[in-house]
Design an enzyme around this catalytic site. Sequence first.
Site, mmCIF file in Angstrom:
data_model
loop_
_atom_site.group_PDB
_atom_site.id
_atom_site.type_symbol
_atom_site.label_atom_id
_atom_site.label_comp_id
_atom_site.label_asym_id
_atom_site.label_seq_id
_atom_site.Cartn_x
_atom_site.Cartn_y
_atom_site.Cartn_z
ATOM 1 N N TYR A 37 1.007 -1.547 0.583
ATOM 2 C CA TYR A 37 -0.052 -0.372 -0.215
ATOM 3 C C TYR A 37 0.177 1.049 0.076
ATOM 4 O O TYR A 37 1.195 1.899 1.073
ATOM 5 C CB TYR A 37 -1.306 0.106 0.973
ATOM 6 C CG TYR A 37 -1.815 -0.993 1.104
ATOM 7 C CD1 TYR A 37 -2.455 -1.552 0.264
ATOM 8 C CD2 TYR A 37 -1.305 -2.645 2.100
ATOM 9 C CE1 TYR A 37 -3.781 -2.618 0.589
ATOM 10 C CE2 TYR A 37 -1.978 -3.447 2.683
ATOM 11 C CZ TYR A 37 -2.668 -3.718 1.385
ATOM 12 O OH TYR A 37 -3.803 -4.689 1.706
ATOM 13 N N TYR A 39 -13.272 -6.622 5.857
ATOM 14 C CA TYR A 39 -11.933 -7.340 4.800
ATOM 15 C C TYR A 39 -11.728 -8.550 5.245
ATOM 16 O O TYR A 39 -11.434 -9.119 5.874
ATOM 17 C CB TYR A 39 -10.746 -6.048 5.713
ATOM 18 C CG TYR A 39 -9.301 -6.708 4.767
ATOM 19 C CD1 TYR A 39 -9.878 -6.044 3.789
ATOM 20 C CD2 TYR A 39 -8.503 -7.317 5.225
ATOM 21 C CE1 TYR A 39 -7.955 -6.404 3.098
ATOM 22 C CE2 TYR A 39 -7.638 -8.131 4.431
ATOM 23 C CZ TYR A 39 -7.315 -7.246 3.822
ATOM 24 O OH TYR A 39 -6.252 -7.203 2.901
ATOM 25 N N ASP A 76 -14.368 -15.815 9.060
ATOM 26 C CA ASP A 76 -13.188 -15.723 8.739
ATOM 27 C C ASP A 76 -12.602 -14.669 9.861
ATOM 28 O O ASP A 76 -12.667 -13.699 10.582
ATOM 29 C CB ASP A 76 -13.220 -14.425 7.805
ATOM 30 C CG ASP A 76 -11.835 -13.739 7.332
ATOM 31 O OD1 ASP A 76 -10.456 -14.153 7.777
ATOM 32 O OD2 ASP A 76 -11.366 -13.270 6.616
ATOM 33 N N LYS A 106 -3.024 -15.606 10.645
ATOM 34 C CA LYS A 106 -2.190 -14.261 11.083
ATOM 35 C C LYS A 106 -1.658 -15.240 11.686
ATOM 36 O O LYS A 106 -0.238 -15.929 12.036
ATOM 37 C CB LYS A 106 -3.295 -13.458 11.098
ATOM 38 C CG LYS A 106 -3.169 -12.575 9.719
ATOM 39 C CD LYS A 106 -3.517 -11.058 10.259
ATOM 40 C CE LYS A 106 -3.644 -10.345 8.718
ATOM 41 N NZ LYS A 106 -4.648 -9.954 8.474
HETATM 42 C C1 PLP Z 1 -5.438 -10.138 7.117
HETATM 43 C C2 PLP Z 1 -6.607 -10.300 6.672
HETATM 44 C C3 PLP Z 1 -6.995 -12.110 6.035
HETATM 45 C C4 PLP Z 1 -5.556 -11.218 4.636
HETATM 46 O O1 PLP Z 1 -4.896 -12.637 5.056
HETATM 47 P P1 PLP Z 1 -3.431 -12.199 4.014
HETATM 48 O O2 PLP Z 1 -2.809 -13.800 4.786
HETATM 49 O O3 PLP Z 1 -3.209 -11.405 4.190
HETATM 50 O O4 PLP Z 1 -3.881 -13.085 3.103
HETATM 51 C C5 PLP Z 1 -8.055 -12.147 5.386
HETATM 52 N N1 PLP Z 1 -8.835 -12.237 6.338
HETATM 53 C C6 PLP Z 1 -8.694 -11.044 7.250
HETATM 54 C C7 PLP Z 1 -10.117 -10.897 8.770
HETATM 55 C C8 PLP Z 1 -7.565 -10.632 7.443
HETATM 56 O O5 PLP Z 1 -7.424 -9.776 8.330
#
Ligand code: PLP
Length: 434
Positions: free
Chosen positions: A15, A143, A243, A272
């Site tokens: 970014y 997101y 997610d 993560k």
């Molecule tokens: C960071 C994130 C993603 C994407 O993960 P990457 O490893 O960067 O592809 C997807 N969903 C959520 C909620 C996130 O915080």
Amino acid sequence: MTALEYDRGFIWHPYAPLNGAYGTRLVKSACGEHIVLEGGKRLIDAVSSWWTVAHGHCHPAIVEAMRRQAEKLPHVMFGGLTHDPAIELAQKLRAIAPAGLDRVFFADSGSIAVEVACKMAVQYQTALGRPEKCRIVALKGGYHGDTSLCMAISDPDGMHTLFKGLMTRQFFAEKPSCRFDEAWDETDASSLARVLETHGDEIAAVICEPVLQAANAMNFYNPRYLDAMRELCDRHGALLIFDEIAAGFYRTGPLWAHSRSKSVPDLMCVGKALTGGHVSLAATLVSSRVAETISGARPSAFMHGPTYMANPLACAAACASLDLFAAGDYAGNVADIERWFREDLAGCDALPNVKDVRILGACAVVEVFCMPSREDVDSAIDRHGVWLRPFSNFIYSMPPLVSGRETVSAIAGAMRDLALAKPGEEAGDPDFHE
Ligand SMILES: *Cc1c(COP(=O)(O)O)cnc(C)c1O
């Protein structure tokens, strides 16, 4: 040419424009809560390197597990072959997964885990003879990653608007507005109900970030929303995808953010903090009902397979990370961090530039009316020795889950200072985001 000049000329950062206008700092090592810069200056990593560092940087148990694995088998293809770290990690994930989510698909990043969950939802509906149910409903303010399907289900007015032409059209419900600490208001789910009533026969699944909408909105919403979501999904034959990539692994308090509700999803994405912030790995956990429906139809294969799927080095790191989670009191640590942030940020909400202060688990957000200038952010980082990465209108911290009292005080001090800074001319700068 110095290393930093080289970096500025030739290497893209996330970014950011390719001219180094935003500046970068050269990191030589990291240890515990700290990043160590060239020249030896130490910064507290108040954003856990994008919310990944759970047990501290460079944790000896994880580094040792990776070293042992690297000497034996750093990588082998997963098509037709398997290995101990993948099997061991699947066992560990199943042991902590929500009830019924006991099948595992390994992915190399969070975005891919989300893509996989959505593709599985569509393949599931097709297996049931409903191929027209092939779209996703997501929430405004959400997101889910940067690949094209993930962009298409992330906030439609968020950072990806430039790429509308690349995206397939999906459906959105309004951002949940009933706050985490407010009494539940049933009408909060009425927008989602309307979308499903109008378009239910096209919808394969509903996806959300449970409780914490992170990278787009820094919004903590009422967990009862998830129960309303579960009920609506069942009524309309849609699958439910949580997610948990940002919110999982104790970030909001409990192991899984959604466990504050009564509901269990059909598919769940983790990433993560899975490896404790040591190497990229993610996974999609799948209910046996979904897995068996897909596997019982034709084609029975699930059509996805990243080249580095289930990379043994990453699986070994994740196994060591999950052992640390199991051995520690992370819910207790996070409750302490939350209490310390509340103490140290008390009164911040009365500052003239502050719109709102929100704290939940190891996540503290000071929402400002106008962002401080980049120069002020840089100087606060240097003065306080705290690495912060404000974006949009949010000065926030998600520190490592093992952060102690003094670490939290230092971070809160830097955040308060930034909230007091004179708003910059760049306020509203569209570039100022993660
Ligand atoms: C960071 C994130 C993603 C994407 O993960 P990457 O490893 O960067 O592809 C997807 N969903 C959520 C909620 C996130 O915080």
